[in-house]
Write a protein that holds these residues in place. Structure first.
Motif, mmCIF file in Angstrom:
data_model
loop_
_atom_site.group_PDB
_atom_site.id
_atom_site.type_symbol
_atom_site.label_atom_id
_atom_site.label_comp_id
_atom_site.label_asym_id
_atom_site.label_seq_id
_atom_site.Cartn_x
_atom_site.Cartn_y
_atom_site.Cartn_z
ATOM 1 N N GLY A 123 -22.367 -54.688 11.054
ATOM 2 C CA GLY A 123 -22.284 -53.967 12.322
ATOM 3 C C GLY A 123 -20.999 -54.269 13.067
ATOM 4 O O GLY A 123 -20.348 -53.370 13.605
ATOM 5 N N CYS A 124 -20.611 -55.532 13.080
ATOM 6 C CA CYS A 124 -19.374 -55.930 13.766
ATOM 7 C C CYS A 124 -18.159 -55.348 13.055
ATOM 8 O O CYS A 124 -17.228 -54.850 13.706
ATOM 9 N N PHE A 125 -18.159 -55.403 11.728
ATOM 10 C CA PHE A 125 -17.039 -54.858 10.970
ATOM 11 C C PHE A 125 -16.915 -53.357 11.208
ATOM 12 O O PHE A 125 -15.816 -52.841 11.443
ATOM 13 N N SER A 126 -18.039 -52.668 11.164
ATOM 14 C CA SER A 126 -18.029 -51.216 11.374
ATOM 15 C C SER A 126 -17.524 -50.861 12.764
ATOM 16 O O SER A 126 -16.778 -49.888 12.930
ATOM 17 N N LEU A 127 -17.902 -51.654 13.761
ATOM 18 C CA LEU A 127 -17.372 -51.439 15.113
ATOM 19 C C LEU A 127 -15.862 -51.655 15.139
ATOM 20 O O LEU A 127 -15.134 -50.893 15.785
ATOM 21 N N GLY A 128 -15.394 -52.664 14.437
ATOM 22 C CA GLY A 128 -13.963 -52.897 14.355
ATOM 23 C C GLY A 128 -13.234 -51.688 13.799
ATOM 24 O O GLY A 128 -12.200 -51.263 14.329
ATOM 25 N N VAL A 129 -13.794 -51.103 12.753
ATOM 26 C CA VAL A 129 -13.187 -49.913 12.144
ATOM 27 C C VAL A 129 -13.170 -48.752 13.138
ATOM 28 O O VAL A 129 -12.155 -48.057 13.280
ATOM 29 N N LEU A 130 -14.284 -48.558 13.846
ATOM 30 C CA LEU A 130 -14.349 -47.458 14.811
ATOM 31 C C LEU A 130 -13.326 -47.656 15.935
ATOM 32 O O LEU A 130 -12.634 -46.706 16.330
ATOM 33 N N TYR A 131 -13.218 -48.871 16.451
ATOM 34 C CA TYR A 131 -12.241 -49.137 17.522
ATOM 35 C C TYR A 131 -10.804 -49.025 17.000
ATOM 36 O O TYR A 131 -9.931 -48.510 17.695
ATOM 37 N N GLN A 132 -10.564 -49.494 15.814
ATOM 38 C CA GLN A 132 -9.222 -49.434 15.258
ATOM 39 C C GLN A 132 -8.766 -47.981 15.075
ATOM 40 O O GLN A 132 -7.599 -47.665 15.265
ATOM 41 N N ASN A 133 -9.720 -47.110 14.741
ATOM 42 C CA ASN A 133 -9.377 -45.715 14.460
ATOM 43 C C ASN A 133 -9.720 -44.755 15.595
ATOM 44 O O ASN A 133 -9.476 -43.555 15.468
ATOM 45 N N GLY A 134 -10.297 -45.263 16.670
ATOM 46 C CA GLY A 134 -10.650 -44.408 17.805
ATOM 47 C C GLY A 134 -11.713 -43.384 17.464
ATOM 48 O O GLY A 134 -11.643 -42.239 17.893
ATOM 49 N N LEU A 135 -12.715 -43.796 16.717
ATOM 50 C CA LEU A 135 -13.798 -42.901 16.310
ATOM 51 C C LEU A 135 -15.048 -43.183 17.141
ATOM 52 O O LEU A 135 -15.692 -44.212 16.966
#
Length: 171
Positions: A123-135
């Motif tokens: 969950g934390c990793f997926s949030l990181g990806v979303l924040y990094q890509n602005g999704l």
């Protein structure tokens, strides 16, 4: 006497659903996915969230049942509603990728946040990806780095790698 009868019924049903899970796993390991799906369905119907979780995977992957992302989403929602992180993370993945549900990055972010808050690295990793890509969230590399740091702290090397990369870029 009535209390004893109720207690026996509850204990029997718990033991029965656990037996269904074990039988389902055995059928799955033997490659009999259809039988496994039937057993996991019975376990799910009896209230066993693990049965619902595994059945969701079978529907997502089309093993023993016709592939049906909508059915998988319904099962994952049921598991998530019971407080199990696996259901929330799996449902988040479906929302992120528009599988069986309308693609909704904000909904995925909410689900991943719930999973991350429970201490699960995915969950934390997926949030990181979303924040990094602005999704589904406002792009924020510093926030992405914080989530990757949490993943790293949870022992996941990919989180450490992503944290390091963002750190090297000055975030």
């Amino acid at each position: 006497m009535k209390r004893i009868l109720v207690l026996l019924v509850v204990l029997f049903s718990i033991g029965f659903s656990k037996d269904l899970i074990e039988l389902g796993k055995e059928a799955y390991d033997k490659g009999d996915y259809q039988k496994a799906a039937q057993l996991f369905q019975k376990a799910c119907d009896s209230g066993e969230t693990l049965g619902c979780s595994i059945l969701g995977i079978l529907y997502k992957d089309g093993q023993g049942v016709k592939q049906d992302y909508q059915k998988a989403a319904q099962l994952y929602q049921k598991v998530c509603d019971s407080g199990e992180a696996f259901g929330c993370s799996s449902l988040g993945f479906l929302y992120q990728n528009g599988l069986g549900v309308k693609q909704d990055y904000q909904k995925a972010a909410q689900l991943y946040q719930k999973v991350c808050d429970s201490g699960e690295a995915f969950g934390c990793f997926s949030l990181g990806v979303l924040y990094q890509n602005g999704l589904g969230v406002k792009q924020n590399f510093s926030t992405a780095k914080q989530y990757y740091g949490k993943v790293c702290d949870l022992g996941d090397q990919l989180g450490c790698d992503n944290y390091r990369k963002l750190n090297e870029k000055g975030y």
